[in-house]
Design a protein around this motif. Structure first.
Motif, PDB file in Angstrom:
ATOM      1  N   GLU A 246      66.534   4.519  92.311  1.00 21.65           N
ATOM      2  CA  GLU A 246      65.575   5.245  93.006  1.00 21.65           C
ATOM      3  C   GLU A 246      66.040   6.329  94.125  1.00 21.65           C
ATOM      4  OE1 GLU A 246      62.378   4.147  93.778  1.00 21.65           O
ATOM      5  OE2 GLU A 246      62.407   2.509  92.479  1.00 21.65           O
ATOM      6  N   LYS A 267      64.919  16.771  95.896  1.00 27.28           N
ATOM      7  CA  LYS A 267      64.160  15.791  94.931  1.00 27.28           C
ATOM      8  C   LYS A 267      63.334  14.996  95.672  1.00 27.28           C
ATOM      9  CE  LYS A 267      66.025  16.254  90.547  1.00 27.28           C
ATOM     10  NZ  LYS A 267      65.402  16.413  89.409  1.00 27.28           N
ATOM     11  N   ASN A 269      61.011  11.427  96.611  1.00 22.09           N
ATOM     12  CA  ASN A 269      61.346  10.104  96.413  1.00 22.09           C
ATOM     13  C   ASN A 269      60.765   9.770  95.121  1.00 22.09           C
ATOM     14  OD1 ASN A 269      62.388  10.377  98.745  1.00 22.09           O
ATOM     15  ND2 ASN A 269      61.019   9.058 100.184  1.00 22.09           N
ATOM     16  N   MET A 270      61.357   8.872  94.298  1.00 23.29           N
ATOM     17  CA  MET A 270      60.845   8.422  92.887  1.00 23.29           C
ATOM     18  C   MET A 270      61.546   7.475  92.256  1.00 23.29           C
ATOM     19  SD  MET A 270      61.089  11.894  90.687  1.00 23.29           S
ATOM     20  CE  MET A 270      62.674  12.529  90.452  1.00 23.29           C
ATOM     21  N   SER A 271      61.184   6.616  91.308  1.00 25.78           N
ATOM     22  CA  SER A 271      61.982   5.739  90.605  1.00 25.78           C
ATOM     23  C   SER A 271      62.741   6.636  89.336  1.00 25.78           C
ATOM     24  CB  SER A 271      61.139   4.836  89.827  1.00 25.78           C
ATOM     25  OG  SER A 271      60.944   3.956  91.140  1.00 25.78           O
ATOM     26  N   VAL A 272      63.860   6.519  89.114  1.00 25.19           N
ATOM     27  CA  VAL A 272      64.398   7.540  87.837  1.00 25.19           C
ATOM     28  C   VAL A 272      65.419   6.723  87.083  1.00 25.19           C
ATOM     29  CG1 VAL A 272      64.659   9.520  89.703  1.00 25.19           C
ATOM     30  CG2 VAL A 272      66.514   7.943  89.505  1.00 25.19           C
ATOM     31  N   ASP A 344      62.625  11.396  85.830  1.00 25.52           N
ATOM     32  CA  ASP A 344      61.402  10.523  86.482  1.00 25.52           C
ATOM     33  C   ASP A 344      61.044   9.493  85.483  1.00 25.52           C
ATOM     34  OD1 ASP A 344      59.213   9.564  87.489  1.00 25.52           O
ATOM     35  OD2 ASP A 344      58.286  11.504  88.033  1.00 25.52           O
ATOM     36  N   SER A 345      61.538   8.081  85.918  1.00 23.36           N
ATOM     37  CA  SER A 345      61.075   7.052  84.774  1.00 23.36           C
ATOM     38  C   SER A 345      59.565   6.738  84.598  1.00 23.36           C
ATOM     39  CB  SER A 345      61.694   5.553  85.718  1.00 23.36           C
ATOM     40  OG  SER A 345      60.842   5.615  86.817  1.00 23.36           O
ATOM     41  N   SER A 346      58.816   7.667  85.233  1.00 22.48           N
ATOM     42  CA  SER A 346      57.382   7.238  84.868  1.00 22.48           C
ATOM     43  C   SER A 346      57.043   8.443  83.871  1.00 22.48           C
ATOM     44  CB  SER A 346      56.315   7.833  86.259  1.00 22.48           C
ATOM     45  OG  SER A 346      56.584   8.982  86.653  1.00 22.48           O
ATOM     46  N   CYS A 348      59.459   8.986  81.491  1.00 23.29           N
ATOM     47  CA  CYS A 348      60.279   8.938  80.435  1.00 23.29           C
ATOM     48  C   CYS A 348      59.558   8.154  79.135  1.00 23.29           C
ATOM     49  CB  CYS A 348      61.464   8.024  80.772  1.00 23.29           C
ATOM     50  SG  CYS A 348      62.634   9.221  81.866  1.00 23.29           S
TER      51      CYS A 348
END
Length: 352
Positions: A246, A267, A269-272, A344-346, A348
């Protein structure tokens, strides 16, 4: 300097199936390019389209600025000045080495043919082999003769389809360097197809990764390894693992703790998913960060270790072969990300 090979938004369909999808790349004169990717991703189909064996559905293929393939144009193979070498070499068993090499230049005068054959035999280090037959040669020697035959007419572009795949690893490494040297000496622009990353790194000035007919990235081998722009490229190139994390306030919160890095500046804030290669993990028993050795592979000069972190995640690390670690041994590690690659995991997802 004009671009020698330009592939512009090319798509290829076979039996109603899209094999190559909106693909673009270019090569400058004298450059060696390489296409990597899993079997069935469209690499060889693209090579065949450049050679003129397979038509394109959309887009265009240009050589020296002239269109040779499009949905409306299909210049014959023999008019493209393209050489091609296949993985099985395809030497003529009933012809001598010299006659195999002169096959593509038999319209030249006898003296010109002999001069070119002698020149190429010297370049492939097979002086004195001109009267031998293919069955009298080793696999590596046959490969050199096949390359010399393809080079004899001095093509504008050379296409190599898995040229070393039938050879053992040690011979493949030697020939990779020899073939690159020969192509550079001849000044021949080349596009190579392979699934072997080390072969690509040793040969190519530019390289790309294909997946499901799409070219995910076209860059220098260094950039493919250190600066992948797609998760599939990061996963395919080099040894490494992708871990979850994160980004919060421009810091990466992950299995290693909290990491600050210049590449996290600005960068959001995000899930990675972030890439961890063996050279990012340093074994240091004085470190407070701990991991457990859960596997190892001997590589001669070094061991490649699988390490389990405290949260159960696993990463790879390299250690010297003269100081082997034991399975289940608890060790200290440091993390040194020269290049921190995050996705960015969203986003991928695999290409359609």
């Amino acid at each position: 300097m004009s671009t020698l090979l330009n592939i512009d938004a090319v798509s290829i369909q076979l039996s109603g199936n899209v094999i190559v999808d909106n693909l673009s790349l270019s090569l400058e004169p004298g450059d060696i390019g390489c296409l990597l990717g899993p079997s069935g991703c469209g690499k060889t189909t693209l090579l065949r389209a450049i050679a003129g064996f397979t038509p394109v559905s959309e887009g265009k293929i240009q050589l020296h600025g002239k269109t040779v393939s499009s949905s409306r144009t299909q210049k014959p193979t023999e008019q493209r000045h393209v050489g091609m070498m296949f993985q099985d070499f395809s030497l003529f068993p009933h012809l001598t080495v010299a006659d195999n090499i002169r096959f593509g230049i038999n319209r030249l005068g006898k003296k010109q043919q002999d001069s070119r054959v002698d020149e190429l035999l010297a370049r492939i280090d097979l002086n004195g082999y001109q009267n031998r037959y293919p069955h009298e040669l080793s696999g590596g020697q046959q490969q050199r003769v096949a390359l010399a035959r393809a080079l004899a007419p001095k093509p504008k572009l050379m296409l190599l389809d898995e040229p070393f795949s039938s050879l053992d690893a040690e011979l493949r490494e030697v020939l990779t360097h020899d073939v690159r040297r020969l192509l550079k000496e001849e000044g021949i622009t080349t596009l190579l197809v392979t699934h072997d990353q080390q072969e690509a790194f040793a040969m190519a000035d530019k390289a790309g990764v294909m997946y499901s007919g799409q070219l995910l990235q076209w860059e220098t081998p260094y950039a493919l390894y250190h600066q992948p722009t797609h998760q599939l490229v990061a996963d395919f190139i080099g040894r490494g693992v992708l871990l979850n994390g994160e980004i919060k306030e421009q810091k990466l919160h992950c299995s290693f703790g909290v990491i600050e890095h210049r590449q996290l500046i600005n960068k959001p804030n995000m899930s990675v998913n972030f890439l961890v290669r063996p050279d990012d993990v340093l074994i240091n028993n004085d470190s407070n960060m701990k991991a457990t050795v859960v596997g190892c592979g001997f590589r001669g000069s070094h061991y490649l270790y699988s390490l389990e972190l405290t949260d159960g995640s696993q990463v790879l690390a390299v250690g010297p072969s003269h100081q082997p670690l034991k399975t289940n041994e608890r060790i200290g590690i440091d993390i040194d990300f020269d290049h921190l690659v995050v996705f960015d995991s969203s986003l991928c997802e695999l290409p359609d």
